[in-house]
Write an enzyme that holds these catalytic residues in place. Structure first.
Site, short mmCIF file in Angstrom:
data_model
loop_
_atom_site.label_atom_id
_atom_site.label_comp_id
_atom_site.label_asym_id
_atom_site.label_seq_id
_atom_site.Cartn_x
_atom_site.Cartn_y
_atom_site.Cartn_z
N ASN A 11 15.76 40.71 -14.69
CA ASN A 11 15.81 40.96 -15.95
C ASN A 11 16.95 40.33 -17.04
OD1 ASN A 11 16.04 42.51 -18.39
ND2 ASN A 11 16.75 44.45 -17.66
N LYS A 13 17.54 40.54 -20.15
CA LYS A 13 18.22 41.34 -21.03
C LYS A 13 18.37 40.41 -22.45
CE LYS A 13 20.67 44.16 -17.43
NZ LYS A 13 21.73 44.98 -17.05
N HIS A 97 14.41 51.08 -19.41
CA HIS A 97 15.79 50.59 -19.00
C HIS A 97 16.81 51.47 -19.50
CE1 HIS A 97 19.33 48.23 -17.99
NE2 HIS A 97 18.45 47.51 -17.21
N GLU A 99 19.71 50.76 -20.50
CA GLU A 99 20.17 50.11 -21.63
C GLU A 99 19.31 50.99 -23.09
OE1 GLU A 99 20.55 46.09 -20.46
OE2 GLU A 99 22.17 46.74 -19.20
N GLU A 169 17.37 52.33 -10.78
CA GLU A 169 18.61 51.59 -11.25
C GLU A 169 19.73 52.60 -11.37
OE1 GLU A 169 17.96 47.44 -12.56
OE2 GLU A 169 17.92 48.90 -14.45
N GLY A 175 25.62 46.12 -13.70
CA GLY A 175 26.68 45.22 -14.28
C GLY A 175 28.01 45.65 -13.95
N SER A 214 23.76 45.51 -9.58
CA SER A 214 24.53 44.59 -8.97
C SER A 214 24.02 44.02 -7.61
CB SER A 214 25.69 45.48 -8.62
OG SER A 214 26.42 45.71 -9.87
P1 13P Z 1 22.81 43.77 -12.97
O1 13P Z 1 22.10 43.15 -11.82
O2 13P Z 1 23.65 42.79 -13.88
O3 13P Z 1 23.77 44.99 -12.43
O4 13P Z 1 22.04 44.71 -13.79
C1 13P Z 1 20.89 45.36 -13.30
C2 13P Z 1 19.83 45.69 -14.33
O5 13P Z 1 20.21 46.35 -15.13
C3 13P Z 1 18.47 45.04 -14.07
O6 13P Z 1 17.58 45.70 -14.88
#
Ligand code: 13P
Length: 253
Positions: A11, A13, A97, A99, A169, A175, A214
């Protein structure tokens, strides 16, 4: 027992312009060309979709979007519909997601419409679910997952459930570098599978459930070896073709 092909999805983003995406895919394709028995996907910004679909054509890399509107068309300024994505030969779309839920007000009610709209257009939804740190600490993880799975998949017929990919997740792991322990990941994903099983044992055996949060090349082998973990949704580590391909290799040792 049904065998489930693992899926490693990156992903991106809101990263990579079209020219950066082009450079990336040229570096990624040779690195994943020999990996067998694993599906590989990149979930890219809308502006990168056409170039990535063209560059990945004939390869094992599938291209996903990161959001979609539930209506096929209409007066929804700034939105993109599922038929628009499928005409581009996009493979699927990431939905819900954290976010989007936290920063853009995405609701379970909206997702209950978006998931079936995605399936009707022949696209694969990757539905993200997961708890906050406060919810985990107060013992609310299962309640949160039950609510999200219940509401977001309410409009999907039992026969269609196996076509939905679910990504667990935990928000505290996204992150942060704080990956869930293997026990936490396995327990939550087995719980999600049991929720699907209550609706359709057949779908539960076939549906892929990913872990995200992560994931890095060094922790991927342990996570991907867990019995209920069918792959990974990778954020930061997917932005570099080298680290992403090492995670793909961990799924297909
Ligand atoms: P990270 O792998 O950067 O923690 O992000 C995970 C994520 O949000 C994947 O959609």
């Amino acid at each position: 027992m049904a065998t489930r092909t693992p899926l490693i999805a990156g992903n991106w983003k809101m990263y990579k312009t079209e020219s950066e995406a082009e450079q990336y895919i040229q570096a990624l394709l040779p690195r994943v060309s020999t990996a067998t028995d694993v599906d590989v996907a990149i979930c890219v910004p809308f502006t990168d979709l056409r170039a990535m679909v063209d560059s990945a054509r004939g390869s094992r890399v599938e291209v996903y979007a990161q959001n979609v509107h539930s209506e096929p068309q209409g007066a929804y300024t700034g939105e993109i519909s599922a038929p628009m994505l499928s005409e581009l030969d996009v493979h699927g779309v990431v939905l819900g997601h954290s976010e989007r839920r936290e920063l853009f007000g995405e609701t379970d009610k909206a997702l209950a419409l978006k998931v079936p709209a995605t399936l009707s257009a022949g696209l694969v939804p990757i539905l993200c679910v997961g708890e906050t740190e406060v919810e985990r600490d107060s013992g609310d993880t299962e309640r949160k997952l039950r609510n999200q799975i219940g509401e977001d998949l309410a409009g999907v017929a039992d026969e269609q459930l196996a076509h939905v990919v679910i990504a667990y997740e935990p928000i505290w792991a996204i992150g942060t570098g704080r990956v869930a322990s293997p026990e936490q990941a396995q327990e939550a994903i087995a719980f999600i599978r049991a929720l699907i099983e209550a609706r359709s044992p057949e779908a539960a055996a076939r549906a892929r459930i990913l872990y995200g949060g992560s994931v890095k090349p060094d922790n991927a082998p342990e996570l991907l070896a867990l019995p209920d973990v069918d792959g990974a949704l990778v954020g930061g580590a997917s932005l570099d073709p080298d680290s992403f391909s090492r995670i793909v290799a961990a799924a297909a040792p």
